[in-house]
Design a protein around this motif. Sequence first.
Motif, PDB file in Angstrom:
ATOM      1  N   VAL A   1       0.858  -1.063  -0.212  1.00  0.00           N
ATOM      2  CA  VAL A   1       0.190   0.032   0.101  1.00  0.00           C
ATOM      3  C   VAL A   1       1.072   1.452  -0.042  1.00  0.00           C
ATOM      4  O   VAL A   1       1.871   1.048   0.326  1.00  0.00           O
ATOM      5  CB  VAL A   1      -0.901  -0.079   1.168  1.00  0.00           C
ATOM      6  N   THR A   2       0.281   2.310  -0.451  1.00  0.00           N
ATOM      7  CA  THR A   2       0.854   3.839  -0.449  1.00  0.00           C
ATOM      8  C   THR A   2       0.566   4.282   0.812  1.00  0.00           C
ATOM      9  O   THR A   2      -0.623   4.308   1.063  1.00  0.00           O
ATOM     10  CB  THR A   2       0.450   4.539  -1.447  1.00  0.00           C
ATOM     11  N   PRO A   3       1.558   5.028   1.607  1.00  0.00           N
ATOM     12  CA  PRO A   3       1.053   5.849   2.810  1.00  0.00           C
ATOM     13  C   PRO A   3       0.057   6.793   2.527  1.00  0.00           C
ATOM     14  O   PRO A   3       0.008   7.343   1.454  1.00  0.00           O
ATOM     15  CB  PRO A   3       2.368   6.220   3.347  1.00  0.00           C
ATOM     16  N   PRO A   4      -0.845   7.146   3.481  1.00  0.00           N
ATOM     17  CA  PRO A   4      -1.685   8.195   3.134  1.00  0.00           C
ATOM     18  C   PRO A   4      -1.262   9.550   2.889  1.00  0.00           C
ATOM     19  O   PRO A   4      -0.048   9.653   3.344  1.00  0.00           O
ATOM     20  CB  PRO A   4      -2.477   8.121   4.521  1.00  0.00           C
TER      21      PRO A   4
ATOM     22  N   THR B   1      -8.145  13.970   4.647  1.00  0.00           N
ATOM     23  CA  THR B   1      -9.328  13.752   3.758  1.00  0.00           C
ATOM     24  C   THR B   1     -10.632  14.194   4.100  1.00  0.00           C
ATOM     25  O   THR B   1     -11.556  14.707   3.622  1.00  0.00           O
ATOM     26  CB  THR B   1      -9.203  12.574   2.636  1.00  0.00           C
ATOM     27  N   ALA B   2     -10.626  13.623   5.484  1.00  0.00           N
ATOM     28  CA  ALA B   2     -11.915  14.054   6.147  1.00  0.00           C
ATOM     29  C   ALA B   2     -11.716  14.723   7.340  1.00  0.00           C
ATOM     30  O   ALA B   2     -10.879  14.131   8.311  1.00  0.00           O
ATOM     31  CB  ALA B   2     -12.660  12.722   6.268  1.00  0.00           C
ATOM     32  N   THR B   3     -12.324  15.743   7.718  1.00  0.00           N
ATOM     33  CA  THR B   3     -11.964  16.186   9.036  1.00  0.00           C
ATOM     34  C   THR B   3     -13.417  16.465   9.871  1.00  0.00           C
ATOM     35  O   THR B   3     -13.555  17.103  10.741  1.00  0.00           O
ATOM     36  CB  THR B   3     -11.420  17.693   8.870  1.00  0.00           C
TER      37      THR B   3
ATOM     38  N   VAL C   1      -8.540   8.674  10.894  1.00  0.00           N
ATOM     39  CA  VAL C   1      -9.663   8.490   9.727  1.00  0.00           C
ATOM     40  C   VAL C   1      -8.746   8.683   8.607  1.00  0.00           C
ATOM     41  O   VAL C   1      -9.310   7.692   7.573  1.00  0.00           O
ATOM     42  CB  VAL C   1     -10.481   9.407  10.031  1.00  0.00           C
ATOM     43  N   ASN C   2      -7.961   9.514   8.308  1.00  0.00           N
ATOM     44  CA  ASN C   2      -7.310   9.641   7.108  1.00  0.00           C
ATOM     45  C   ASN C   2      -6.467   8.292   6.556  1.00  0.00           C
ATOM     46  O   ASN C   2      -6.536   7.809   5.510  1.00  0.00           O
ATOM     47  CB  ASN C   2      -6.390  10.666   7.273  1.00  0.00           C
ATOM     48  N   SER C   3      -6.002   7.591   7.593  1.00  0.00           N
ATOM     49  CA  SER C   3      -5.278   6.390   7.431  1.00  0.00           C
ATOM     50  C   SER C   3      -6.058   5.291   7.076  1.00  0.00           C
ATOM     51  O   SER C   3      -6.069   4.532   5.926  1.00  0.00           O
ATOM     52  CB  SER C   3      -4.459   5.829   8.852  1.00  0.00           C
ATOM     53  N   PHE C   4      -7.239   5.017   7.857  1.00  0.00           N
ATOM     54  CA  PHE C   4      -8.305   4.134   7.642  1.00  0.00           C
ATOM     55  C   PHE C   4      -8.886   4.255   6.338  1.00  0.00           C
ATOM     56  O   PHE C   4      -8.950   3.260   5.505  1.00  0.00           O
ATOM     57  CB  PHE C   4      -9.248   4.378   8.921  1.00  0.00           C
ATOM     58  N   LEU C   5      -9.522   5.401   5.832  1.00  0.00           N
ATOM     59  CA  LEU C   5     -10.020   5.759   4.500  1.00  0.00           C
ATOM     60  C   LEU C   5      -8.921   5.404   3.360  1.00  0.00           C
ATOM     61  O   LEU C   5      -9.340   4.749   2.525  1.00  0.00           O
ATOM     62  CB  LEU C   5     -10.758   7.118   4.335  1.00  0.00           C
ATOM     63  N   SER C   6      -7.879   5.674   3.570  1.00  0.00           N
ATOM     64  CA  SER C   6      -6.646   5.515   2.603  1.00  0.00           C
ATOM     65  C   SER C   6      -6.428   3.971   2.235  1.00  0.00           C
ATOM     66  O   SER C   6      -6.344   3.171   1.006  1.00  0.00           O
ATOM     67  CB  SER C   6      -5.196   6.015   2.842  1.00  0.00           C
ATOM     68  N   LEU C   7      -6.274   3.263   3.465  1.00  0.00           N
ATOM     69  CA  LEU C   7      -6.199   1.720   3.547  1.00  0.00           C
ATOM     70  C   LEU C   7      -7.481   0.993   2.993  1.00  0.00           C
ATOM     71  O   LEU C   7      -7.259   0.086   1.885  1.00  0.00           O
ATOM     72  CB  LEU C   7      -5.855   1.217   4.855  1.00  0.00           C
ATOM     73  N   ALA C   8      -8.622   1.454   3.225  1.00  0.00           N
ATOM     74  CA  ALA C   8      -9.800   0.991   2.641  1.00  0.00           C
ATOM     75  C   ALA C   8      -9.810   1.202   1.216  1.00  0.00           C
ATOM     76  O   ALA C   8     -10.323   0.263   0.445  1.00  0.00           O
ATOM     77  CB  ALA C   8     -11.013   1.664   3.558  1.00  0.00           C
ATOM     78  N   ALA C   9      -9.674   2.377   0.734  1.00  0.00           N
ATOM     79  CA  ALA C   9      -9.774   2.718  -0.773  1.00  0.00           C
ATOM     80  C   ALA C   9      -8.674   1.772  -1.320  1.00  0.00           C
ATOM     81  O   ALA C   9      -9.037   1.599  -2.754  1.00  0.00           O
ATOM     82  CB  ALA C   9      -9.377   4.115  -0.987  1.00  0.00           C
ATOM     83  N   GLN C  10      -7.619   1.624  -1.072  1.00  0.00           N
ATOM     84  CA  GLN C  10      -6.366   0.581  -1.712  1.00  0.00           C
ATOM     85  C   GLN C  10      -6.998  -0.856  -1.401  1.00  0.00           C
ATOM     86  O   GLN C  10      -6.165  -1.673  -1.950  1.00  0.00           O
ATOM     87  CB  GLN C  10      -5.203   1.007  -0.954  1.00  0.00           C
TER      88      GLN C  10
END
Length: 233
Positions: A66-69, A74-76, A103-112
């Motif tokens: 994966v690519t780091p966030p 992206t969500a505040t 949340v930024n990390s979680f959404l990034s991992l989910a999207a990947q």
Amino acid sequence: MRTPVKNPSRVRLALLALSAAAAFALAGCASAPGAAPQSSGQPSASQTQASGACTYAPDGSAAKDVTPPPADPTATGEAPVTVKTSAGDLAITLDGKSAPCTVNSFLSLAAQGFYDGTKCHRLTTQGIFVLQCGDPTGTGAGGPGYAFPDELKGTETYPAGTLAMANAGPNTNGSQFFIVYADTPLPAKYTVFGHLDEASTKIVADIASAGTEDGGPDGAPKKPVTIASIAQG
């Protein structure tokens, strides 16, 4: 959250002892048994939020590529997500205001697709009441290859429906998280970054009612739970 003391790997959460007879620990991401390495060089959550940027430092090998966030969250604010599992869909509201970098990390991992096809590897039914997920290896030792700081106020509580990060000590968050299915007393050491709705919490509680594979208070859930996908919205 890390694992019981019987395997103090980096992927476990230090657990609050609820009785003189039993002490458990919860972990989040470990590479090998033994003392968990500490990420003391990382900025604190307060420093991170003050600067408005998130820091994701390299930390071992990734369980999936994966690519780091990005450094900018992206969500505040509130971000609804649906976690599709073999036991049913879980409706979760992420808290990007209190934990933007998490949340930024979680959404990034989910999207990947990092979480796709992964099993929830740990269920605890005594002392604390949690289902732990987020490790593609299913061993409790896998992570995304980076770590990031805690986002804590020091007043965190863990009632039923809480979504929080597993860790191996201060500022060692990775990909593993836990879902609280019944009110659980834990020290304010685990970043809370979302909440499940009542129906979704019941789904997790029903999983827990079947117990663990070996019948003990802490282990793989007897009713297997696999995350199919995580989608925002």
